[in-house]
Design a protein around this motif. Structure first.
Motif, mmCIF file in Angstrom:
data_model
loop_
_atom_site.group_PDB
_atom_site.id
_atom_site.type_symbol
_atom_site.label_atom_id
_atom_site.label_comp_id
_atom_site.label_asym_id
_atom_site.label_seq_id
_atom_site.Cartn_x
_atom_site.Cartn_y
_atom_site.Cartn_z
ATOM 1 N N TYR A 1 -47.346 -0.020 -18.366
ATOM 2 C CA TYR A 1 -46.092 -0.384 -18.518
ATOM 3 C C TYR A 1 -45.435 -0.426 -19.769
ATOM 4 O O TYR A 1 -44.076 -0.134 -20.008
ATOM 5 C CB TYR A 1 -46.108 -1.900 -17.806
ATOM 6 C CG TYR A 1 -45.877 -1.994 -16.517
ATOM 7 C CD1 TYR A 1 -44.964 -1.747 -15.712
ATOM 8 C CD2 TYR A 1 -46.914 -2.676 -15.983
ATOM 9 C CE1 TYR A 1 -44.874 -1.635 -14.341
ATOM 10 C CE2 TYR A 1 -47.008 -2.836 -14.202
ATOM 11 C CZ TYR A 1 -45.936 -2.442 -13.733
ATOM 12 O OH TYR A 1 -45.710 -2.561 -12.269
ATOM 13 N N GLY B 1 -43.122 2.298 -19.007
ATOM 14 C CA GLY B 1 -41.890 1.699 -18.800
ATOM 15 C C GLY B 1 -41.135 1.389 -20.151
ATOM 16 O O GLY B 1 -39.574 1.159 -19.860
ATOM 17 N N TYR B 2 -41.720 1.636 -21.455
ATOM 18 C CA TYR B 2 -40.619 1.157 -22.491
ATOM 19 C C TYR B 2 -40.756 2.448 -23.226
ATOM 20 O O TYR B 2 -39.529 2.970 -23.586
ATOM 21 C CB TYR B 2 -41.224 0.219 -23.224
ATOM 22 C CG TYR B 2 -40.436 -0.131 -24.656
ATOM 23 C CD1 TYR B 2 -39.215 -0.603 -24.454
ATOM 24 C CD2 TYR B 2 -40.930 0.476 -25.813
ATOM 25 C CE1 TYR B 2 -38.525 -0.766 -25.614
ATOM 26 C CE2 TYR B 2 -40.067 0.146 -26.955
ATOM 27 C CZ TYR B 2 -39.011 -0.523 -27.049
ATOM 28 O OH TYR B 2 -38.317 -0.724 -27.913
ATOM 29 N N LEU C 1 -43.253 3.816 -11.117
ATOM 30 C CA LEU C 1 -43.957 3.197 -12.373
ATOM 31 C C LEU C 1 -45.068 2.128 -11.943
ATOM 32 O O LEU C 1 -45.953 2.074 -12.601
ATOM 33 C CB LEU C 1 -42.824 2.625 -13.170
ATOM 34 C CG LEU C 1 -43.304 1.813 -14.454
ATOM 35 C CD1 LEU C 1 -43.964 2.912 -15.410
ATOM 36 C CD2 LEU C 1 -42.148 1.197 -14.771
ATOM 37 N N HIS C 2 -44.688 1.488 -10.959
ATOM 38 C CA HIS C 2 -45.763 0.283 -10.336
ATOM 39 C C HIS C 2 -47.062 0.926 -9.993
ATOM 40 O O HIS C 2 -48.162 0.633 -10.233
ATOM 41 C CB HIS C 2 -45.040 -0.533 -9.522
ATOM 42 C CG HIS C 2 -43.715 -1.049 -9.870
ATOM 43 N ND1 HIS C 2 -43.447 -1.864 -11.067
ATOM 44 C CD2 HIS C 2 -42.513 -1.054 -9.353
ATOM 45 C CE1 HIS C 2 -42.333 -2.282 -11.277
ATOM 46 N NE2 HIS C 2 -41.776 -1.873 -10.135
ATOM 47 N N ALA D 1 -48.905 2.270 -12.820
ATOM 48 C CA ALA D 1 -49.622 1.343 -13.662
ATOM 49 C C ALA D 1 -50.915 0.982 -13.013
ATOM 50 O O ALA D 1 -51.810 0.958 -13.621
ATOM 51 C CB ALA D 1 -48.560 0.088 -13.756
#
Length: 344
Positions: free
Chosen positions: A268, A272-273, A298-299, A302
């Motif tokens: 994440y 994610g960032y 994304l989930h 992860a």
């Protein structure tokens, strides 16, 4: 009177000679009768305190808290430390150059000077070692934001690998230098590394292979799994591993769950960032995963990274160092999965 004494003396000699004559002609049997030894006879070779089997000397496992606790207790009771109320006045009597190791070459059970001095901080919980281990992940993310390409990182890693290998080659064949080396960087070492190859060699070798062969995002993610997931698994496994089942040699369920959770968080943080907020650093790089080119969101990604972290950390592959196997196996797992999940 004189005649009487002479006669008496001669008579005594004749008498003694007659009594000993049978023994003179009899062969002397000086052989030792083994049957006379009973079962309680002491034999050095049967005494476990006399024989030391160096092949069975224990090495510290990442998750064997009981061994560490007993070792720390032994250190606290040893007479080689002159303790004072002030920690700064702790004076270990251990002299690395005067140690018997540098006479015999055996260091299997040698406790480093820094391990004696700082005890739980260095020996049991390995705070400096784990701090250094964890910092590699943050350094990698910082270099990512500076648009440093993976090929540019592979070269200094390979140079560092050559330097550390050369140092180890010298110190393992030069006892005095090994003593100085351990005294300087012993805070980052384990006892098992005193007379064997440094774990940093495997660390650098694994990362060199990954950055030289994998896309940028996979190389960064593999580094994060090595730096963060492995450290968390070791810390949690050492603290709580005895409460959960062991799933492999020196690996517990608690450590694997910690690796999984850390892998999820790391995915994440990076995908994610850092990836969406620093798009300019990927202009000249093709990422292995993007939401536009993959069926994985994304989930799901992860969760996949968490699973990869737990599996690669828990696998005992040919007894190789996990500083090597974790980044290499993680990069292979991620690369294969990304290709299978890629959109046509």
């Amino acid at each position: 009177m004189a005649v009487s004494q002479t006669t008496g003396s001669t008579g005594n000699e004749s008498f003694a000679s007659s009594r000993l004559s049978p023994l003179k002609n009899q062969p002397h049997d000086l052989s030792f009768d083994d049957s006379a030894i009973n079962e309680t006879t002491y034999l050095e070779e049967n005494d476990p305190d006399y024989n030391i089997d160096e092949t069975t000397a224990s090495t510290t496992s990442d998750e064997d808290d009981d061994d560490y606790t007993s070792e720390v207790a032994d250190m606290e009771s040893t007479e080689s430390l002159e303790l004072d109320d002030n920690v700064e006045n702790i004076k270990p009597a251990f002299n690395v150059f005067a140690s018997p190791f540098f006479e015999t070459g055996s260091t299997t059970n040698l406790l480093l000077d820094t391990h004696r001095r700082f005890r739980k901080f260095v020996h049991k919980y390995e705070i400096p070692r784990k701090g250094f281990h964890t910092s590699i992940g943050f350094i990698t993310l910082y270099l990512y934001t500076l648009n440093v390409q993976e090929q540019s990182i592979a070269k200094p890693l390979s140079i560092g690998l050559a330097v550390v290998f050369l140092f180890d080659l010298v110190r393992l064949n030069w006892k005095a230098f090994n003593g100085l080396y351990c005294k300087v960087v012993g805070v980052l070492m384990r006892e098992s590394e005193v007379d064997s190859w440094n774990g940093v060699i495997w660390y650098l070798l694994g990362l060199t292979i990954v950055f030289a062969t994998q896309p940028k995002d996979i190389a960064v993610m593999s580094t994060l799994l090595l730096s963060w997931s492995d450290t968390t698994a070791s810390a949690i496994g050492r603290k709580f591993g005895h409460l959960t089942p062991k799933i492999a040699r020196g690996k517990s369920l608690a450590g694997s769950l910690a690796a999984f959770m850390t892998g999820v968080v790391a995915a994440y943080i990076f995908y994610g960032y850092f990836v969406p907020y620093y798009p300019e650093v990927n202009v000249n790089s093709k990422l292995a995963w993007t939401p536009e080119t993959s069926h994985l969101n994304l989930h799901t990604l992860a969760l996949l990274c968490g699973f990869v972290a737990a599996v690669s950390e828990g696998i005992d592959l040919f007894n190789w160092d996990d500083n090597f196997t974790i980044p290499v196996l993680s990069s292979i797992f991620l690369n294969v999965t990304f290709k299978l999940a890629a959109k046509a």
